[in-house]
Design a protein around this motif. Sequence first.
Motif, PDB file in Angstrom:
ATOM      1  N   ASN A 123       0.855  -1.181   0.000  1.00 46.86           N
ATOM      2  CA  ASN A 123       0.000   0.000   0.000  1.00 46.86           C
ATOM      3  C   ASN A 123       0.898   1.240   0.000  1.00 46.86           C
ATOM      4  O   ASN A 123       1.317   1.718   1.051  1.00 46.86           O
ATOM      5  N   THR A 124       1.194   1.755  -1.188  1.00 43.35           N
ATOM      6  CA  THR A 124       2.109   2.893  -1.282  1.00 43.35           C
ATOM      7  C   THR A 124       1.490   4.168  -0.724  1.00 43.35           C
ATOM      8  O   THR A 124       2.211   5.050  -0.246  1.00 43.35           O
ATOM      9  N   GLU A 125       0.149   4.289  -0.778  1.00 36.75           N
ATOM     10  CA  GLU A 125      -0.481   5.460  -0.174  1.00 36.75           C
ATOM     11  C   GLU A 125      -0.285   5.451   1.337  1.00 36.75           C
ATOM     12  O   GLU A 125      -0.049   6.503   1.947  1.00 36.75           O
ATOM     13  N   ARG A 126      -0.374   4.282   1.952  1.00 39.07           N
ATOM     14  CA  ARG A 126      -0.106   4.173   3.388  1.00 39.07           C
ATOM     15  C   ARG A 126       1.354   4.509   3.677  1.00 39.07           C
ATOM     16  O   ARG A 126       1.660   5.169   4.674  1.00 39.07           O
ATOM     17  N   MET A 127       2.251   4.063   2.803  1.00 40.49           N
ATOM     18  CA  MET A 127       3.667   4.413   2.967  1.00 40.49           C
ATOM     19  C   MET A 127       3.853   5.924   2.924  1.00 40.49           C
ATOM     20  O   MET A 127       4.583   6.495   3.741  1.00 40.49           O
ATOM     21  N   ARG A 128       3.198   6.595   1.973  1.00 38.43           N
ATOM     22  CA  ARG A 128       3.341   8.057   1.863  1.00 38.43           C
ATOM     23  C   ARG A 128       2.780   8.747   3.101  1.00 38.43           C
ATOM     24  O   ARG A 128       3.330   9.761   3.554  1.00 38.43           O
ATOM     25  N   ALA A 129       1.692   8.220   3.648  1.00 43.45           N
ATOM     26  CA  ALA A 129       1.148   8.797   4.877  1.00 43.45           C
ATOM     27  C   ALA A 129       2.140   8.651   6.029  1.00 43.45           C
ATOM     28  O   ALA A 129       2.291   9.567   6.847  1.00 43.45           O
ATOM     29  N   ASN A 130       2.831   7.520   6.096  1.00 41.19           N
ATOM     30  CA  ASN A 130       3.845   7.322   7.132  1.00 41.19           C
ATOM     31  C   ASN A 130       5.049   8.241   6.925  1.00 41.19           C
ATOM     32  O   ASN A 130       5.637   8.726   7.893  1.00 41.19           O
ATOM     33  N   VAL A 131       5.413   8.479   5.665  1.00 39.23           N
ATOM     34  CA  VAL A 131       6.487   9.430   5.366  1.00 39.23           C
ATOM     35  C   VAL A 131       6.123  10.813   5.892  1.00 39.23           C
ATOM     36  O   VAL A 131       6.922  11.482   6.563  1.00 39.23           O
ATOM     37  N   THR A 132       4.899  11.262   5.591  1.00 39.35           N
ATOM     38  CA  THR A 132       4.455  12.588   6.020  1.00 39.35           C
ATOM     39  C   THR A 132       4.407  12.687   7.537  1.00 39.35           C
ATOM     40  O   THR A 132       4.863  13.683   8.123  1.00 39.35           O
ATOM     41  N   GLU A 133       3.860  11.673   8.189  1.00 37.77           N
ATOM     42  CA  GLU A 133       3.757  11.703   9.652  1.00 37.77           C
ATOM     43  C   GLU A 133       5.132  11.762  10.306  1.00 37.77           C
ATOM     44  O   GLU A 133       5.343  12.530  11.251  1.00 37.77           O
TER      45      GLU A 133
END
Length: 256
Positions: A124-134
């Motif tokens: 889930n790359t969108e979840r990965m991007r959310a973790n990057v932002t957080e």
Amino acid sequence: MPSHDFRAPRLFVDAPLAQDARVALDRDQSNYLGNVLRLGAGAPILAFNGRDGEWQAAIEGRKRPDGLVILQQTRPQDRLPDVAYVFAPLKHARLDYMVQKAVEMGAATLQPVQTRFTQTSRVNTERMRANVTEAAEQCGILSLAAVAEPVPLERFLSQRAADRLLIFCDEAAEAESPVQSLQQAREAGHDQGRVGIDVLIGPEGGFAEEERALLLRQPKILRLALGPRILRADTAAVAALALVQAVLGDWGGSII
């Protein structure tokens, strides 16, 4: 790096930032500021977008936060060292942890690769991007790591630039000093100031023999052992990136 105010709330916004600019907040951001942090109109926060540095801002809105007014810049934009973290994806919470730690360690790119013994076939790359932002919001990071779509290991190796240094963290390598090996690479001009670096961590089950053979045929490769013990993949990520940043990356004080 200039001093960072760790007490101020910090928010990533995907909008241009400049003095007196106004930024609309989406529903999740409004809920976070108003209901989670209990902040109202006039409350100060720090805003960044990964492009224009970090800015002091004030919340706008009558009943709930619905926008920001940008006041003044607190830190100019930086850029991350040219270090890509290449990894076989893990499942759920351990992947979240690994992504967050790679961001904290200063990786500029996160590249999932599928290997024979990869634990999960869906990422889930969108979840990965959310973790990057957080992680960036919480740790005062200004530049967001790029998240690439997963590709088979063979395709990644065929497409990567040949002049980049590939640090292959191999559990089957002889347990020699990783610091000494990296220092030798630095003396040969393979630090991130002169060439890009790809740090490769495999799956929990290790690499297949044909994958290892393919890796060892790559140009500019450094086969690295991470000590005398076998590490879990998420632990290996932290260990490998810490070593690389300390010897070849931007932990030495020369931020590019």
